[in-house]
Design a protein around this motif. Structure first.
Motif, mmCIF file in Angstrom:
data_model
loop_
_atom_site.group_PDB
_atom_site.id
_atom_site.type_symbol
_atom_site.label_atom_id
_atom_site.label_comp_id
_atom_site.label_asym_id
_atom_site.label_seq_id
_atom_site.Cartn_x
_atom_site.Cartn_y
_atom_site.Cartn_z
ATOM 1 N N UNK A 162 12.781 32.515 33.279
ATOM 2 C CA UNK A 162 11.416 32.830 33.738
ATOM 3 C C UNK A 162 10.906 31.768 34.700
ATOM 4 N N UNK A 163 11.233 30.504 34.438
ATOM 5 C CA UNK A 163 10.825 29.429 35.343
ATOM 6 C C UNK A 163 11.506 29.582 36.702
ATOM 7 N N UNK A 164 12.779 30.001 36.688
ATOM 8 C CA UNK A 164 13.490 30.240 37.953
ATOM 9 C C UNK A 164 12.757 31.277 38.790
ATOM 10 N N UNK A 165 12.398 32.378 38.146
ATOM 11 C CA UNK A 165 11.714 33.460 38.859
ATOM 12 C C UNK A 165 10.360 32.979 39.390
ATOM 13 N N UNK A 166 9.612 32.251 38.561
ATOM 14 C CA UNK A 166 8.303 31.757 38.991
ATOM 15 C C UNK A 166 8.420 30.740 40.128
ATOM 16 N N UNK A 167 9.578 30.091 40.237
ATOM 17 C CA UNK A 167 9.817 29.131 41.313
ATOM 18 C C UNK A 167 10.385 29.794 42.570
ATOM 19 N N UNK A 168 10.552 31.118 42.530
ATOM 20 C CA UNK A 168 10.969 31.838 43.729
ATOM 21 C C UNK A 168 12.433 32.202 43.814
ATOM 22 N N UNK A 206 5.323 21.953 38.947
ATOM 23 C CA UNK A 206 4.232 22.510 39.742
ATOM 24 C C UNK A 206 3.474 23.473 38.840
ATOM 25 N N UNK A 207 2.313 23.880 39.276
ATOM 26 C CA UNK A 207 1.530 24.802 38.468
ATOM 27 C C UNK A 207 1.451 26.154 39.163
ATOM 28 N N UNK A 208 1.669 27.204 38.384
ATOM 29 C CA UNK A 208 1.599 28.574 38.876
ATOM 30 C C UNK A 208 0.254 29.136 38.452
ATOM 31 N N UNK A 209 -0.476 29.668 39.415
ATOM 32 C CA UNK A 209 -1.768 30.280 39.116
ATOM 33 C C UNK A 209 -1.553 31.682 38.565
ATOM 34 N N UNK A 210 -2.118 31.923 37.381
ATOM 35 C CA UNK A 210 -2.014 33.229 36.730
ATOM 36 C C UNK A 210 -3.376 33.562 36.150
ATOM 37 N N UNK A 211 -4.006 34.583 36.690
ATOM 38 C CA UNK A 211 -5.322 35.016 36.207
ATOM 39 C C UNK A 211 -6.299 33.858 36.073
ATOM 40 N N UNK A 212 -6.466 33.099 37.131
ATOM 41 C CA UNK A 212 -7.409 31.985 37.186
ATOM 42 C C UNK A 212 -7.078 30.864 36.196
ATOM 43 N N UNK A 213 -5.853 30.826 35.739
ATOM 44 C CA UNK A 213 -5.356 29.743 34.906
ATOM 45 C C UNK A 213 -4.056 29.271 35.542
ATOM 46 N N UNK A 214 -3.505 28.193 35.013
ATOM 47 C CA UNK A 214 -2.242 27.734 35.588
ATOM 48 C C UNK A 214 -1.279 27.313 34.487
ATOM 49 N N UNK A 257 9.904 21.842 38.820
ATOM 50 C CA UNK A 257 10.331 22.091 40.202
ATOM 51 C C UNK A 257 11.820 22.451 40.177
ATOM 52 N N UNK A 258 12.309 23.041 41.249
ATOM 53 C CA UNK A 258 13.685 23.525 41.254
ATOM 54 C C UNK A 258 14.715 22.434 40.988
ATOM 55 N N UNK A 281 20.484 26.880 51.293
ATOM 56 C CA UNK A 281 20.264 27.993 52.208
ATOM 57 C C UNK A 281 19.107 28.842 51.698
ATOM 58 N N UNK A 282 17.872 28.391 51.923
ATOM 59 C CA UNK A 282 16.731 29.181 51.393
ATOM 60 C C UNK A 282 16.594 30.530 52.056
#
Length: 158
Positions: free
Chosen positions: A31-37, A115-123, A128-129, A157-158
């Motif tokens: 899940x962290x991988x996905x949230x990091x892109x 890093x912090x991911x914003x989710x519904x006005x929370x984080x 980090x990768x 290779x992003x």
């Protein structure tokens, strides 16, 4: 619904309870991988790294959703205040003060950079990768090493 949106919705669903935690917590694993892109087809669950006391709190608070008779895989490699919980929309694994057996000794998993991911006005905190790559390599299982290699390819290779 894309995987990232599912994860964000699940975290938003759990957010009121997560706000009650006393110590910093982190989303780790797939899940962290996905949230990091990093795109993944699917994730099995949301892995929460918490303190021991916050794991105790969640285990008591989420008792009705506890997956009974759950024993983590690779228990010779990982030890923690584990709990696994299921709702219709999400499966959550809580790991309080997770330790990993690496190079002949137990090491407490520490998150150095996030890093912090914003989710519904929370984080929510997500490593980090480069930190996620370090964690997956520390875990050392074949599936973890494959994810670490995926991060390496993405960074080069992003």
């Amino acid at each position: 619904m894309p995987t990232k949106e599912k994860i964000e919705n699940a975290i938003a669903f759990l957010w009121d309870d997560l706000c009650k935690l006393q110590d910093p917590f982190y989303i780790i694993g797939s899940s962290a991988l996905v949230l990091a892109g990093i795109p993944l087809e699917a994730t099995d669950d949301i892995d929460l790294l918490t303190s021991h006391r916050d794991a105790d709190f969640l285990k008591e608070h989420w008792q009705l959703h506890k997956v009974e008779a759950y024993t983590p895989k690779d228990s010779d490699k990982f030890r923690s205040n584990f709990g696994r919980f299921r709702w219709n929309i999400v499966l959550v694994e809580v790991m309080g003060d997770l330790e990993v057996f690496h190079k002949g000794e137990w090491q407490k998993l520490q998150i150095e950079e996030y890093f912090e991911v914003e989710i519904n006005q929370s984080s929510a905190r997500v490593p980090v990768l480069k930190e996620q790559e370090r964690i997956f390599r520390l875990f050392g299982r074949a599936k973890d090493l494959a994810k670490a290699d995926l991060i390496t390819k993405h960074i080069i290779q992003p």
